[in-house]
Design an enzyme around this catalytic site. Sequence first.
Site, PDB file in Angstrom:
ATOM      1  N   LEU A   1       0.839  -1.204   0.000  1.00 32.33           N
ATOM      2  CA  LEU A   1       0.000   0.000   0.000  1.00 32.33           C
ATOM      3  C   LEU A   1       0.870   1.248   0.000  1.00 32.33           C
ATOM      4  CD1 LEU A   1      -2.770  -1.064   2.540  1.00 32.33           C
ATOM      5  CD2 LEU A   1      -3.021  -0.796   0.073  1.00 32.33           C
ATOM      6  N   GLY A   2       2.035   1.141   0.635  1.00 33.99           N
ATOM      7  CA  GLY A   2       2.908   2.309   0.703  1.00 33.99           C
ATOM      8  C   GLY A   2       4.288   1.941   1.191  1.00 33.99           C
ATOM      9  N   GLU A   3       5.188   2.893   0.967  1.00 34.59           N
ATOM     10  CA  GLU A   3       6.601   2.686   1.281  1.00 34.59           C
ATOM     11  C   GLU A   3       7.085   3.890   2.078  1.00 34.59           C
ATOM     12  OE1 GLU A   3       8.068   0.023  -0.440  1.00 34.59           O
ATOM     13  OE2 GLU A   3      10.083   0.254   0.345  1.00 34.59           O
ATOM     14  N   GLY A   4       7.774   3.646   3.177  1.00 30.20           N
ATOM     15  CA  GLY A   4       8.389   4.754   3.903  1.00 30.20           C
ATOM     16  C   GLY A   4       9.891   4.512   3.898  1.00 30.20           C
ATOM     17  N   HIS A   5      10.649   5.411   4.526  1.00 30.14           N
ATOM     18  CA  HIS A   5      12.108   5.222   4.558  1.00 30.14           C
ATOM     19  C   HIS A   5      12.468   3.958   5.308  1.00 30.14           C
ATOM     20  CE1 HIS A   5      14.129   8.784   2.842  1.00 30.14           C
ATOM     21  NE2 HIS A   5      12.876   9.180   2.834  1.00 30.14           N
TER      22      HIS A   5
ATOM     23  N   LYS B   1       7.329  -0.371   5.428  1.00 35.57           N
ATOM     24  CA  LYS B   1       6.256  -0.318   4.427  1.00 35.57           C
ATOM     25  C   LYS B   1       4.924  -0.660   5.065  1.00 35.57           C
ATOM     26  CE  LYS B   1       7.469  -5.008   3.137  1.00 35.57           C
ATOM     27  NZ  LYS B   1       7.891  -5.918   2.105  1.00 35.57           N
ATOM     28  N   VAL B   2       3.866  -0.422   4.312  1.00 32.61           N
ATOM     29  CA  VAL B   2       2.513  -0.803   4.727  1.00 32.61           C
ATOM     30  C   VAL B   2       1.961  -1.704   3.634  1.00 32.61           C
ATOM     31  CG1 VAL B   2       0.177   0.002   5.248  1.00 32.61           C
ATOM     32  CG2 VAL B   2       2.148   1.279   6.094  1.00 32.61           C
TER      33      VAL B   2
ATOM     34  N   ASP C   1       3.316  14.991  10.622  1.00 30.47           N
ATOM     35  CA  ASP C   1       3.321  14.595   9.201  1.00 30.47           C
ATOM     36  C   ASP C   1       1.916  14.686   8.621  1.00 30.47           C
ATOM     37  OD1 ASP C   1       4.454  11.668   7.286  1.00 30.47           O
ATOM     38  OD2 ASP C   1       4.277  13.805   6.787  1.00 30.47           O
TER      39      ASP C   1
HETATM   40  C1  LIG Z   1       7.248   2.245   8.282  1.00 26.98           C
HETATM   41  C2  LIG Z   1       6.821   3.480   8.149  1.00 26.98           C
HETATM   42  C3  LIG Z   1       5.898   3.895   7.086  1.00 26.98           C
HETATM   43  C4  LIG Z   1       5.656   3.129   5.962  1.00 26.98           C
HETATM   44  C5  LIG Z   1       4.775   3.605   4.993  1.00 26.98           C
HETATM   45  F1  LIG Z   1       4.488   2.862   3.903  1.00 26.98           F
HETATM   46  C6  LIG Z   1       4.139   4.850   5.131  1.00 26.98           C
HETATM   47  C7  LIG Z   1       3.230   5.369   4.039  1.00 26.98           C
HETATM   48  N1  LIG Z   1       1.914   4.656   4.096  1.00 26.98           N
HETATM   49  C8  LIG Z   1       1.102   5.087   5.260  1.00 26.98           C
HETATM   50  C9  LIG Z   1      -0.248   4.388   5.272  1.00 26.98           C
HETATM   51  C10 LIG Z   1      -1.034   4.596   3.987  1.00 26.98           C
HETATM   52  C11 LIG Z   1      -1.447   6.070   3.804  1.00 26.98           C
HETATM   53  C12 LIG Z   1      -2.145   6.595   4.991  1.00 26.98           C
HETATM   54  N2  LIG Z   1      -2.667   6.987   5.888  1.00 26.98           N
HETATM   55  N3  LIG Z   1      -2.269   3.767   3.988  1.00 26.98           N
HETATM   56  C13 LIG Z   1      -2.870   3.203   5.073  1.00 26.98           C
HETATM   57  C14 LIG Z   1      -4.008   2.553   4.578  1.00 26.98           C
HETATM   58  C15 LIG Z   1      -5.035   1.804   5.327  1.00 26.98           C
HETATM   59  N4  LIG Z   1      -4.977   1.758   6.670  1.00 26.98           N
HETATM   60  O1  LIG Z   1      -5.953   1.248   4.703  1.00 26.98           O
HETATM   61  C16 LIG Z   1      -4.011   2.770   3.193  1.00 26.98           C
HETATM   62  N5  LIG Z   1      -4.979   2.269   2.332  1.00 26.98           N
HETATM   63  C17 LIG Z   1      -4.867   2.336   0.970  1.00 26.98           C
HETATM   64  O2  LIG Z   1      -3.918   2.868   0.414  1.00 26.98           O
HETATM   65  O3  LIG Z   1      -5.913   1.775   0.316  1.00 26.98           O
HETATM   66  C18 LIG Z   1      -5.873   1.779  -1.118  1.00 26.98           C
HETATM   67  N6  LIG Z   1      -2.943   3.524   2.848  1.00 26.98           N
HETATM   68  C19 LIG Z   1      -0.141   4.188   2.826  1.00 26.98           C
HETATM   69  F2  LIG Z   1       0.085   2.846   2.938  1.00 26.98           F
HETATM   70  C20 LIG Z   1       1.192   4.929   2.840  1.00 26.98           C
HETATM   71  C21 LIG Z   1       4.355   5.603   6.258  1.00 26.98           C
HETATM   72  C22 LIG Z   1       5.226   5.130   7.240  1.00 26.98           C
HETATM   73  O4  LIG Z   1       5.419   5.850   8.369  1.00 26.98           O
END
Ligand SMILES: C=Cc1cc(F)c(CN2CC[C@](CC#N)(n3cc(C(N)=O)c(NC(=O)OC)n3)[C@H](F)C2)cc1O
Length: 308
Positions: free
Chosen positions: A35-39, A42-43, A157
């Site tokens: 779903l996402g990438e951080g430094h 990831k999520v 943030d």
């Molecule tokens: C390890 C640290 C770290 C890693 C990361 F990848 C991020 C960035 N990440 C944050 C979570 C994020 C965006 C928000 N809010 N998201 C959560 C959901 C959900 N709960 O459903 C979701 N859903 C979605 O995209 O549905 C199509 N996106 C998306 F993943 C980006 C931030 C970080 O600190």
Amino acid sequence: IDMLEEKNPSIKPQPTPEVDPTIFEKRFLRKIRDLGEGHYGKVELCRYDPRGDRTGELVAVKSLKPENREEQSTNLSREIDILKALYHQNIVKYKGICQEEGGQAVKLIMEYLPLGSLKEYLPRNKGKTSLSTLLSYCIQISKGMEYLGSRNYIHRDLAARNVLLENEGIVKIGDFGLTKSLKDNDGYYTVKDDVDSPVFWYAPECLTLCKFYLASDVWSFGVTMYELLTYCDSSKSPMTCFLDMIGRTHGQMTIIRLVKVLQEGKRLPRPENCPEPVYELMRRCWEQTPEMRITFKDLVTKLTTMLQ
Ligand SMILES: C=Cc1cc(F)c(CN2CC[C@](CC#N)(n3cc(C(N)=O)c(NC(=O)OC)n3)[C@H](F)C2)cc1O
């Protein structure tokens, strides 16, 4: 029952074994996609499927990259403790944790909001998102932030990329990766990690003094309001705008130039079709000194009045 029990103790109702619903077993956690990438991590979108028949629920799982596990595990554990204790309709729900390798690495399990963040949603749904809906999103974000601040947390943030849609009417603050507790009573947190600081969402005091106040989140909220009113159009993003203002300088000169234009009173422009009173509210979030800025409480009041 008493009579029966007396005669035949074996039918005494046995307590069901305590199953802690916040403990997710790694073997049942199936990765679907990123779903996402951080430094530092990831999520991922995962299905928690203990029955193995794909009837399990979808969850969002935050984990650290192996190379950052050592130094960042404390940060993730702090984030888990913060989110676990937050209960608000405009804050993403904590669901639990997944311990792996015997507790060495932990993962944060959150509710999955499939509509994703406003950053992805707004550009694709500009036609059907009215100004009233945008103001409603602003009110909901302010309510979530007012609650967070009441618990003495600073988010650090706040941006459209970290605001999720529950549905087209409800938004939630979705990520707390940089959230800190304002434990000491001098009312600010000293910003250390400038490696991935979102500088174009940062207030002047964060850029010049490395101090982050509750009012610094209000500044970031103003930038988030600007993003919403531009429907997160990347050609008008805060970064694009500020870089146009300061010139495409390189490296650490960027922050120095940004501080200068802010000190000169320059601000992000009024988005097209943004009513003057709404832009004035953004400007109240961007007062140069933290104590002069509007509070989230007053933002809720003023935005609600505008929505009438
Ligand atoms: C390890 C640290 C770290 C890693 C990361 F990848 C991020 C960035 N990440 C944050 C979570 C994020 C965006 C928000 N809010 N998201 C959560 C959901 C959900 N709960 O459903 C979701 N859903 C979605 O995209 O549905 C199509 N996106 C998306 F993943 C980006 C931030 C970080 O600190």
